[in-house]
Design a protein around this motif. Structure first.
Motif, short mmCIF file in Angstrom:
data_model
loop_
_atom_site.label_atom_id
_atom_site.label_comp_id
_atom_site.label_asym_id
_atom_site.label_seq_id
_atom_site.Cartn_x
_atom_site.Cartn_y
_atom_site.Cartn_z
N GLU A 57 -80.26 -11.08 18.95
CA GLU A 57 -81.56 -11.47 18.42
C GLU A 57 -82.47 -10.26 18.27
OE1 GLU A 57 -85.33 -14.43 19.50
OE2 GLU A 57 -83.54 -14.39 20.78
N LYS A 58 -82.42 -9.35 19.23
CA LYS A 58 -83.33 -8.20 19.23
C LYS A 58 -82.87 -7.10 18.28
CE LYS A 58 -85.87 -5.18 22.40
NZ LYS A 58 -87.20 -5.71 22.00
N THR A 86 -73.81 -7.25 17.50
CA THR A 86 -73.15 -7.63 18.74
C THR A 86 -73.05 -6.42 19.66
OG1 THR A 86 -71.88 -9.34 17.60
CG2 THR A 86 -71.05 -8.61 19.75
N PRO A 87 -73.40 -6.56 20.93
CA PRO A 87 -73.34 -5.41 21.84
C PRO A 87 -71.92 -5.00 22.15
CG PRO A 87 -73.84 -7.40 23.07
CD PRO A 87 -73.90 -7.77 21.61
N SER A 131 -75.77 -14.93 27.70
CA SER A 131 -77.21 -14.72 27.66
C SER A 131 -77.53 -13.32 27.14
CB SER A 131 -77.80 -14.92 29.05
OG SER A 131 -79.19 -14.63 29.07
N PHE A 132 -76.81 -12.33 27.66
CA PHE A 132 -77.02 -10.95 27.23
C PHE A 132 -76.72 -10.78 25.75
CE2 PHE A 132 -74.75 -6.83 26.54
CZ PHE A 132 -75.86 -5.99 26.59
N VAL A 133 -75.58 -11.30 25.30
CA VAL A 133 -75.18 -11.16 23.90
C VAL A 133 -76.19 -11.83 22.99
CG1 VAL A 133 -73.44 -11.82 22.19
CG2 VAL A 133 -72.73 -10.92 24.40
N SER A 134 -76.65 -13.02 23.36
CA SER A 134 -77.62 -13.74 22.54
C SER A 134 -78.92 -12.96 22.40
CB SER A 134 -77.89 -15.11 23.16
OG SER A 134 -78.89 -15.81 22.43
N LEU A 165 -83.33 -3.33 26.77
CA LEU A 165 -83.32 -4.79 26.93
C LEU A 165 -83.39 -5.19 28.40
CD1 LEU A 165 -83.08 -7.58 25.65
CD2 LEU A 165 -80.59 -7.32 25.71
N ALA A 166 -82.63 -4.48 29.24
CA ALA A 166 -82.66 -4.79 30.67
C ALA A 166 -84.05 -4.58 31.24
CB ALA A 166 -81.64 -3.92 31.41
#
Length: 385
Positions: free
Chosen positions: A301-302, A306-307, A294-297, A63-64
């Motif tokens: 979604e991806k 939950t991370p 922002s990261f969690v959202s 993701l990053a």
């Protein structure tokens, strides 16, 4: 996605995401053209009992890379291999990644495989940044760094947190004496507890060969009058201990470290038993700051979940490599040794505001400096304390 990373992102919101596809256990996406991207390898358990950690790291890293990438500039190519939390398979994965052309390693995820792979990276002068392997010996050589706290630091921080917040004065410990992660935290916790006025009233060990029946350990913890049970172990064994505590009517509170991050994802577990469990972790998904939300959202979604802390560690790890590449002037055409020399110098010069800590800095020893945080399971979710 860091506060102070705005400077870094403004200058270099880079990394064209293109994970290497094809091999079992690798991230799946089209590969970038050879020679245009810095090749980052990843190693961790994508299958087996520790898969929750490896998949979280793989996803957080991907993701990053993906989100900061389409901006142009530096590019990363990510190839993540499955080691099943097995040292020998981790070494095989490392050799596969070298054959692929890896220039730096984000990994390994778990401690025992990393203790096997780290000496090989030192011999190759391959830069190593592990998101979550926390043993001190992982960073024994000067090419290796950690995003996570070392085991001793987790032990010290846990004792300090318990004492400074008045959580208990009589402590029972249940730990895995055969595991470097668990025993490393245990030893430093005991030392620090003595200086903080905490009384260790029971100190019970188990081993990898005997980790299904915890009735004796729990009985001793209960009979000792412990107000809190400290569990510097992984979540699968913690689940069994918590079940046994409920069975025996042991009402002591529970405090653990980052290995407990995963309790709420155990399939079929009675998560009501986890209410009130506390753990030292640098990341809470319900934190209200903008970068966490922002990261969690984006992660939810991806990936549809939950991370956890391991995803956040990996996410920060990619941005840390970005910052070090920027500082060290790393380019895709540099060889492994040149990349390593540039990055290990840059690591002691950068400051990163990440999901798992603001103002993170690194010592030449490879240790990260950041403030510890704790979370508590409430209403079936991790809540910042």
């Amino acid at each position: 996605m860091k506060k102070a990373m705005s400077l870094v992102l403004a200058a270099a919101m880079a990394f064209s995401f293109a994970a290497c596809g094809g091999a079992s256990g690798t991230s799946g996406a089209a590969s970038t053209a050879s020679g245009t991207a810095i090749k980052i390898g990843g190693i961790g358990p994508l299958t087996g009992g520790a898969a929750i950690y490896g998949n979280a790291v793989k996803n957080g890293a991907a993701l990053a890379v993906e989100e900061i990438n389409a901006q142009g500039g530096l590019q990363f190519e990510l190839n993540f291999q499955d080691d099943e939390n097995d040292p020998e398979k981790a070494l095989n994965a490392y050799n596969n990644l070298k054959d692929w052309g890896m220039q730096a390693l984000l990994g390994t995820v778990t401690t025992q495989p990393c203790l096997t792979v780290a000496p090989e990276t030192a011999a190759d002068n391959m830069f190593l940044l592990t998101p979550s392997a926390s043993a001190v010996d992982v960073i024994k050589e000067d090419n290796a760094f950690q995003v996570c706290f070392t085991d001793p630091n987790q032990g010290v921080a846990s004792a300090d947190y318990i004492a400074e917040n008045g959580l208990a004065t009589k402590i029972a410990i249940i730990y895995d004496s055969s595991d470097a992660y668990s025993s490393g935290i245990h030893d430093k916790f005991k030392e620090e507890a003595a200086t903080k006025g905490l009384e260790i009233v029971a100190d019970e060990a188990f081993t990898a060969d005997n980790k299904t029946d915890f009735s004796v350990q729990v009985q001793k913890a209960k009979s000792s009058g412990a107000e809190l049970v400290f569990l510097p172990i992984y979540y699968s064994e913690a689940n069994l201990i918590i079940q046994e505590m409920n069975k025996q009517g042991c009402t002591a509170s529970i405090f653990g470290c980052d290995g407990l991050d995963g309790l709420l994802t155990i399939e079929g577990a009675d998560t009501s038993l986890f209410e009130g469990v506390m753990l030292l972790t640098p990341f809470a998904a319900d934190a209200q700051d903008e970068k966490t939300q922002s990261f969690v959202s984006k992660y939810e979604e991806k990936y549809g979940e939950t991370p956890n802390q391991f995803a956040a560690d990996a996410y920060d790890g990619v941005y840390t490599i970005l910052a070090a590449c920027e500082k060290g002037g790393v380019t895709a055409d540099m060889d492994v040794s040149a990349v390593c020399d540039a990055l290990k110098t840059a690591m002691t010069q950068i400051t990163v505001d990440g999901l798992t800590g603001e103002g993170m800095k690194w010592e030449a020893t490879g240790e990260v400096n950041k403030a510890p945080r704790a979370v508590k399971i409430q209403n079936g979710a991790y809540t910042a304390m």
